[in-house]
Design a protein around this motif. Sequence first.
Motif, PDB file in Angstrom:
ATOM      1  N   ASP A  36       0.773  -1.222  -0.027  1.00 55.74           N
ATOM      2  CA  ASP A  36       0.000  -0.024  -0.105  1.00 55.74           C
ATOM      3  C   ASP A  36       0.698   1.070   0.049  1.00 55.74           C
ATOM      4  O   ASP A  36       1.812   1.287   0.603  1.00 55.74           O
ATOM      5  CB  ASP A  36      -0.915  -0.153   1.246  1.00 55.74           C
ATOM      6  CG  ASP A  36      -2.094  -0.972   0.895  1.00 55.74           C
ATOM      7  OD1 ASP A  36      -2.335  -1.019   0.198  1.00 55.74           O
ATOM      8  OD2 ASP A  36      -2.714  -1.176   1.992  1.00 55.74           O
ATOM      9  N   GLY A  37       0.413   2.204  -0.745  1.00 53.60           N
ATOM     10  CA  GLY A  37       1.348   3.510  -0.670  1.00 53.60           C
ATOM     11  C   GLY A  37       2.234   3.423  -2.024  1.00 53.60           C
ATOM     12  O   GLY A  37       3.052   4.520  -1.889  1.00 53.60           O
ATOM     13  N   GLN A  38       2.503   2.332  -2.326  1.00 56.51           N
ATOM     14  CA  GLN A  38       3.693   2.246  -3.665  1.00 56.51           C
ATOM     15  C   GLN A  38       2.743   1.730  -4.647  1.00 56.51           C
ATOM     16  O   GLN A  38       1.617   1.365  -5.009  1.00 56.51           O
ATOM     17  CB  GLN A  38       4.419   1.108  -2.928  1.00 56.51           C
ATOM     18  CG  GLN A  38       5.405   1.446  -1.838  1.00 56.51           C
ATOM     19  CD  GLN A  38       6.508   0.887  -2.077  1.00 56.51           C
ATOM     20  OE1 GLN A  38       7.078  -0.291  -2.456  1.00 56.51           O
ATOM     21  NE2 GLN A  38       7.605   1.791  -2.089  1.00 56.51           N
ATOM     22  N   LEU A  39       3.402   1.923  -5.704  1.00 54.79           N
ATOM     23  CA  LEU A  39       2.898   1.566  -7.059  1.00 54.79           C
ATOM     24  C   LEU A  39       3.965   0.715  -7.895  1.00 54.79           C
ATOM     25  O   LEU A  39       5.071   0.896  -7.635  1.00 54.79           O
ATOM     26  CB  LEU A  39       2.943   2.938  -8.011  1.00 54.79           C
ATOM     27  CG  LEU A  39       1.411   3.963  -7.440  1.00 54.79           C
ATOM     28  CD1 LEU A  39       1.667   5.206  -8.345  1.00 54.79           C
ATOM     29  CD2 LEU A  39       0.346   3.288  -7.567  1.00 54.79           C
TER      30      LEU A  39
ATOM     31  N   HIS B   3      -3.591   1.010 -15.738  1.00 51.42           N
ATOM     32  CA  HIS B   3      -3.904   0.359 -14.683  1.00 51.42           C
ATOM     33  C   HIS B   3      -3.607   1.228 -13.329  1.00 51.42           C
ATOM     34  O   HIS B   3      -2.754   1.989 -13.164  1.00 51.42           O
ATOM     35  CB  HIS B   3      -3.174  -1.053 -14.321  1.00 51.42           C
ATOM     36  CG  HIS B   3      -3.558  -1.844 -13.523  1.00 51.42           C
ATOM     37  ND1 HIS B   3      -3.092  -1.895 -12.122  1.00 51.42           N
ATOM     38  CD2 HIS B   3      -4.279  -2.944 -13.495  1.00 51.42           C
ATOM     39  CE1 HIS B   3      -3.719  -2.777 -11.617  1.00 51.42           C
ATOM     40  NE2 HIS B   3      -4.510  -3.559 -12.315  1.00 51.42           N
ATOM     41  N   ASP B   4      -4.395   0.942 -12.382  1.00 55.66           N
ATOM     42  CA  ASP B   4      -4.320   1.892 -11.106  1.00 55.66           C
ATOM     43  C   ASP B   4      -3.289   1.662 -10.354  1.00 55.66           C
ATOM     44  O   ASP B   4      -2.977   2.718  -9.674  1.00 55.66           O
ATOM     45  CB  ASP B   4      -5.669   1.699 -10.212  1.00 55.66           C
ATOM     46  CG  ASP B   4      -7.016   2.279 -10.995  1.00 55.66           C
ATOM     47  OD1 ASP B   4      -6.826   2.877 -11.717  1.00 55.66           O
ATOM     48  OD2 ASP B   4      -8.168   1.532 -10.644  1.00 55.66           O
ATOM     49  N   ARG B   5      -2.566   0.674 -10.347  1.00 57.23           N
ATOM     50  CA  ARG B   5      -1.338   0.279  -9.355  1.00 57.23           C
ATOM     51  C   ARG B   5      -0.095   0.671 -10.199  1.00 57.23           C
ATOM     52  O   ARG B   5       0.835  -0.206  -9.768  1.00 57.23           O
ATOM     53  CB  ARG B   5      -1.501  -1.027  -8.915  1.00 57.23           C
ATOM     54  CG  ARG B   5      -2.766  -1.300  -7.898  1.00 57.23           C
ATOM     55  CD  ARG B   5      -2.986  -0.301  -7.045  1.00 57.23           C
ATOM     56  NE  ARG B   5      -1.919  -0.133  -5.855  1.00 57.23           N
ATOM     57  CZ  ARG B   5      -1.961  -1.004  -4.749  1.00 57.23           C
ATOM     58  NH1 ARG B   5      -2.711  -1.931  -4.599  1.00 57.23           N
ATOM     59  NH2 ARG B   5      -0.881  -0.655  -3.994  1.00 57.23           N
ATOM     60  N   VAL B   6      -0.254   1.314 -11.034  1.00 57.54           N
ATOM     61  CA  VAL B   6       1.020   1.605 -12.038  1.00 57.54           C
ATOM     62  C   VAL B   6       1.390   2.928 -12.294  1.00 57.54           C
ATOM     63  O   VAL B   6       0.512   3.788 -12.331  1.00 57.54           O
ATOM     64  CB  VAL B   6       0.636   1.054 -13.489  1.00 57.54           C
ATOM     65  CG1 VAL B   6       1.709   1.336 -14.495  1.00 57.54           C
ATOM     66  CG2 VAL B   6       0.772  -0.695 -13.164  1.00 57.54           C
ATOM     67  N   VAL B   7       2.592   3.483 -12.293  1.00 58.22           N
ATOM     68  CA  VAL B   7       3.094   4.540 -12.874  1.00 58.22           C
ATOM     69  C   VAL B   7       3.983   4.368 -13.757  1.00 58.22           C
ATOM     70  O   VAL B   7       4.811   3.356 -13.775  1.00 58.22           O
ATOM     71  CB  VAL B   7       3.937   5.473 -11.551  1.00 58.22           C
ATOM     72  CG1 VAL B   7       4.831   4.630 -11.075  1.00 58.22           C
ATOM     73  CG2 VAL B   7       4.502   6.820 -12.144  1.00 58.22           C
TER      74      VAL B   7
ATOM     75  N   GLY C  21       8.017  -3.179 -13.180  1.00 60.65           N
ATOM     76  CA  GLY C  21       7.848  -4.378 -11.896  1.00 60.65           C
ATOM     77  C   GLY C  21       8.632  -3.775 -10.716  1.00 60.65           C
ATOM     78  O   GLY C  21       7.996  -4.084  -9.672  1.00 60.65           O
ATOM     79  N   ALA C  22       9.198  -2.797 -10.741  1.00 60.14           N
ATOM     80  CA  ALA C  22       9.981  -2.199  -9.387  1.00 60.14           C
ATOM     81  C   ALA C  22       8.872  -1.588  -8.913  1.00 60.14           C
ATOM     82  O   ALA C  22       7.857  -1.151  -9.370  1.00 60.14           O
ATOM     83  CB  ALA C  22      11.098  -1.447  -9.691  1.00 60.14           C
ATOM     84  N   HIS C  23       8.837  -1.520  -7.345  1.00 61.45           N
ATOM     85  CA  HIS C  23       8.001  -0.842  -6.773  1.00 61.45           C
ATOM     86  C   HIS C  23       8.561   0.417  -6.328  1.00 61.45           C
ATOM     87  O   HIS C  23       9.503   0.538  -5.816  1.00 61.45           O
ATOM     88  CB  HIS C  23       7.777  -1.645  -5.309  1.00 61.45           C
ATOM     89  CG  HIS C  23       7.026  -3.268  -5.607  1.00 61.45           C
ATOM     90  ND1 HIS C  23       6.904  -3.960  -4.656  1.00 61.45           N
ATOM     91  CD2 HIS C  23       6.891  -3.500  -6.856  1.00 61.45           C
ATOM     92  CE1 HIS C  23       6.255  -5.109  -5.304  1.00 61.45           C
ATOM     93  NE2 HIS C  23       6.192  -4.606  -6.583  1.00 61.45           N
ATOM     94  N   VAL C  24       7.829   1.415  -6.405  1.00 64.60           N
ATOM     95  CA  VAL C  24       8.069   2.769  -6.160  1.00 64.60           C
ATOM     96  C   VAL C  24       7.188   3.474  -5.361  1.00 64.60           C
ATOM     97  O   VAL C  24       5.964   3.199  -5.264  1.00 64.60           O
ATOM     98  CB  VAL C  24       8.387   3.645  -7.442  1.00 64.60           C
ATOM     99  CG1 VAL C  24       9.598   3.078  -8.324  1.00 64.60           C
ATOM    100  CG2 VAL C  24       7.075   3.593  -8.370  1.00 64.60           C
ATOM    101  N   SER C  25       7.540   4.660  -4.579  1.00 59.08           N
ATOM    102  CA  SER C  25       6.392   5.531  -4.180  1.00 59.08           C
ATOM    103  C   SER C  25       6.556   6.761  -4.698  1.00 59.08           C
ATOM    104  O   SER C  25       7.581   7.281  -5.467  1.00 59.08           O
ATOM    105  CB  SER C  25       6.828   5.907  -2.815  1.00 59.08           C
ATOM    106  OG  SER C  25       8.176   6.423  -2.507  1.00 59.08           O
ATOM    107  N   VAL C  26       5.246   7.422  -5.037  1.00 57.11           N
ATOM    108  CA  VAL C  26       4.988   8.578  -5.730  1.00 57.11           C
ATOM    109  C   VAL C  26       4.540   9.665  -4.829  1.00 57.11           C
ATOM    110  O   VAL C  26       3.681   9.360  -4.191  1.00 57.11           O
ATOM    111  CB  VAL C  26       4.271   8.457  -6.945  1.00 57.11           C
ATOM    112  CG1 VAL C  26       3.918   9.806  -7.640  1.00 57.11           C
ATOM    113  CG2 VAL C  26       4.775   7.387  -7.902  1.00 57.11           C
TER     114      VAL C  26
END
Lengths: 222, 1012
Positions: B554-557, B637-641, B694-699
């Motif tokens: 949560d809080g990551q994309l 997609h909602d979980r993507v940046v 695929g990497a997880h990042v915070s925006v």
Amino acid sequence: MLTRESKTQGVTIILLIGAVFSLATLVVRLGAFHLPGNHQGYAPEQPIAFSHRLHAGELMIDCKYCHHGAEISRHAGIPASSVCMNCHAVVTDTLGSLRAEDDLAKEEDRKPRRMVSSELQKLYDALALDEEMKPKAGETPEPIEWIKVHNLPDFVYFNHSAHVNAHVDCDRCHGAIETMERVRQVESLSMGWCVNCHRTVNSIGVAGITVDASLDCAACHY
Amino acid sequence: MGESSSKTYWKSLPQRSDGVIPLPIAGDEFPEVPASRGMEFRRRDFLAAAGFALGGMAFTGCSRAPIQKAIPYLVAPEAIVPGHAVHYASTCRACPAGCGLLVKNRDGRAIKLEGNAEHPVSRGGLCAVGQASILGLYDSKRLQHPMQQGKRATWDVVDGEIMRQLDALRASGATVRVLTRPTSSPTMRRVIERFVGSFTDAKHVTYETLSSSAIHQAHERTHGQSVLPRYLFDKAEVIVGFDADFLGTWLSPVTFTAGWASGRRADATNGTFSYHAQFESRLSVTGGKADCRVPVAPSQLGAVLTQVASAVAKKSGVAFLAGDVGTNGIDASLVEDLAARLWHARGKSLVVCGSQDVNTQVVCNFINHTLGNYGATLDIAHPASQGDAGDDAIQTLLNELEAGTVDALIMDGVNPVYDLPNGAAFATAIGKVGLVVSLADRISETSSHATFICPDHHYLETWGDVSFGDGLIGFQQPVMRPLFDTRSALESLSQWTGVPKSDRALVQETWGERVSWNKAIHDGFAKVSQQAVPVGAFQVGVVTPVPVAEKVRDGQLALVLYPKVAMLDGRGAANPWLLEMPDPITKVVWDNYASLSEKTAASLGVETGDVVRVTRSEPDSKATTIELPALVQPGQHDRVVAIALGYGYGESARFADVGPEWLEKKPTLGDNGLVGTNASPLLTYRAGQLRLSGAHVSVTRTGRKHTLATTQDYHNIEIPEALALPGMIRRRPMVRETTIAAYQRDGKLPERGHAVHHEDLGDLWPDDHKYEGHHWGMAIDLTSCTGCSACVVSCQIENNVPVVGRDEVRRKRIMHWLRIDRYYSDNHGETDVLHQPVMCQHCDSAPCETVCPVLATVHGEEGLNQQAYNRCVGTRYCANNCPYKVRRFNWFEYAHDDKLANMSLNPDITVRGRGVMEKCSLCVQRIEEARIEAKKQGRAIADGDIKPACQQSCPAGAIVFGDMNDPESAVSKLIASGRHYRMLEETNVKPSVGYLGLVRNRDEIEDDTHHG
């Protein structure tokens, strides 16, 4: 002592004379008046005093021998120096002076000297050729910078090949080149002049052949 | 507004919610300069200006016309007639695909690249990157001579020094590495092999950011051969793409687009219409064309593929242990339906996957194998000749460099300092190498670290070859003399191997008697016999279900880095044409951005233009952060940046001066002094594979703003609020679509719900416009058009259209004659995309012609709406009266003094000055050229003689130009189609350009309630 009337008369006469003179000059000027961009009569001095009268007139060399682009391309093209050398590798001076030197040499019982006209010498210098027509060591040939006589504005796209292949004679636009010692712009090359010809040939054809000369703006402007 | 059967289209999110774009966003067509302090024009200023102007006029009035010189050749070259264009066949090397080229050469210089219609692979198309690559030839920032230690040197000195050092290394058995991109040139491979072979410890290392290594390795596992298949889209009736943007950027988009489009001819009497489904995390060009598009997060991709594999396996009776992969929110009936379609079209279907995960690719292979597609729509017996980039090789090299065990490093065509995630480490490590030689043609992030830079020719100046894998060889020939003191990389490497040979001799040596040399060079390609690769039997055992990857906290994309159309991995980063080409989907120019879905943006409190901080924190290393503006993107997609690669290139600093100089000018470069932001630091390595996604990042928000320059709300065709009557439809439908089922049933497009019917009041000029000869027209098939924008760039090059810079684009002053309008529409919660190329429609009753006070725009005998620049005085009445908003005004003098770049100008087209209106002429220069050629040959103009630049470059064959008076012409046949319509035909302006409505392969027509 001049009276008031005679003074007025005098001024009037002077003014009248002035008016006549200015009118006369204006008439002369008006005769030579050109719209901006019209260079009718333009005959610049060229780096080599090449004579079209001699080549095209007297020797009757076909225009397209030198301006061979006229048939295939937009531009007729100024011949490369190598084209001049097709003849001038051998012909180095006028026939008259070559004959005179031959005669003189015979008289003086010696080998004729090499005669080179001062104008042709400029061609050989441009090509960096020595007396034996061999490239001079250490010198690079430089092309001859001719002065363009017939200029059209940048927004006009004239195509020589379209006209030459429709049997339009060169002199229709360029005048009697074969009589010119130095080339002169004979026609105005204005748009009205172009369009008039396009209109005329559409009704009477060129050399008896019907043609379809476009009157659309985009035939020339794009 | 009453009930309607048609969809509602919108160009941008504000437009969707409000029906029309609120004025502050859409603005006027010609926004006036906002009055700012110090800008009021006072009486005294006016008098001063008037005085200057009068004085100036008096001075210039006196001047004589400048003397023009005509300087002929000294010795006329045989092939060159001044003013007469010749075309040479060659091969495009702007990307590894190697499309066939015809290079137009005028007066000894290349001026335009065209697709080679006879080329079996690219079939006449040429993408935007290829089109624009000609500018690289005339790039004043190219290195013009070899460099030693950052100083100018001569080839003799450089060669002498390099060879002395290399000889010493040879003798001592030192370690030498050659680093290049994977090459598909057999000659290059041979030359590198020979060079490498001359040392005892030398290796050829390749890498590519847009790596297809996973596909190679998957085939190694399943078929025992590390190969990249040749994909035959034209033979596929069902196409399923998994994050593979094959119409935009993946492998060979021109070829794939041609193949894909050939399977989707709605009017072909017996042809089938392929079905195309796309699973992807961001909205790509390919996804925009899909009949069924499903947004999936990168972590789900493998699992969805596994689900499809399991369903297909069930149908075929093959055992496949899907395990419990879960449904991932993907509708099970959708997977079932897809599997049924695939199974039905077995042997005629194709599943492609752009994932960089080998296990996922293995599942993709399994599906294709089960469906019997190998040998039908995928060829692995004659695979593509691109070798495996081997993603771990570059990291091994980096370790070697850091350990200081490499003695010499030769680099060609790579910029690892820029495009590796650990580029900075690479830059430091290079310092430990004794001899670093770069063959780069410019000073880049990497080549600036080299001891010697030995600049390569531009690809149009050199000989070369490219292999397509099936025996087809593309040949590259120099189309003009090298402009500078550069040297072919082939020659350089050959020289340093001790066998100096010309590039031509090297290519000839490769092929010897196997090709008829002169014919091959003339055609640009040749066919040689190619032995089939021995492919092993399919190893079912290696196929394992791919579970859903680690869930995004949560809080990551999930980060998706992608190559953007035109920019790819940064190849186009020094090219102003490509930087100013609106992105096919977002319509943004001159920037990259972080794309977020509407929902995600809302939850982050971010709007388009807010600068966000994208941070990747890995447990074992320090956090990597980049900052760039956000863009709210429907269909994602909602979980993507999603962030485009290829920006923030060091060389883009050169665009500081792009665009006109004036008081209110704002810079084109960002705060970092570059165009966009480099996203490569966010690339990851996992399991030896380079990962784009695929990497997880915070925006997070930074609170700063950066106005993106976008053309998406430009040129709206709607009735202004002030003029709209109550209940009037303010936005008229410009695009029309149907489904294949409805079209095959009705043979026509559905009636338009929004249509406003005007009475036909007859022609304004019934006697004037007879069109007795030709009547030129154009038809554009929206079904084939992918929005790839090859036509936009092609038109720009052909017609000397200037680049205006980011600030001017923001002011709606982009100069492109041909724009591609991108419409979105809602399809049961998903986003449909529709592209419509719009250029001057050449109306028979043109509204622009009637309002021009100086007759600068007039009607031609053949239906062209002509624009005479020299007559135009710039009233702009015509643009105001144009319903299609296709006229462009020269607000400034855009011509620039870069003499070298100006060599790419088309000499057959006027370079327009300030204050002049311009627009599409349907490439009238090509019409006139064809007319003159036909007249010379004493024949009529044949159908197909004239191809405007847009049609010529279109990989999909979507644009057709021709004579509407000729019932047999291709364009007449398209006009007769039931799908043909004209934009705003109810206004009776009678455009000559028409469109063929979009056909989607769906069962029934969408009955979507509109939002207006």
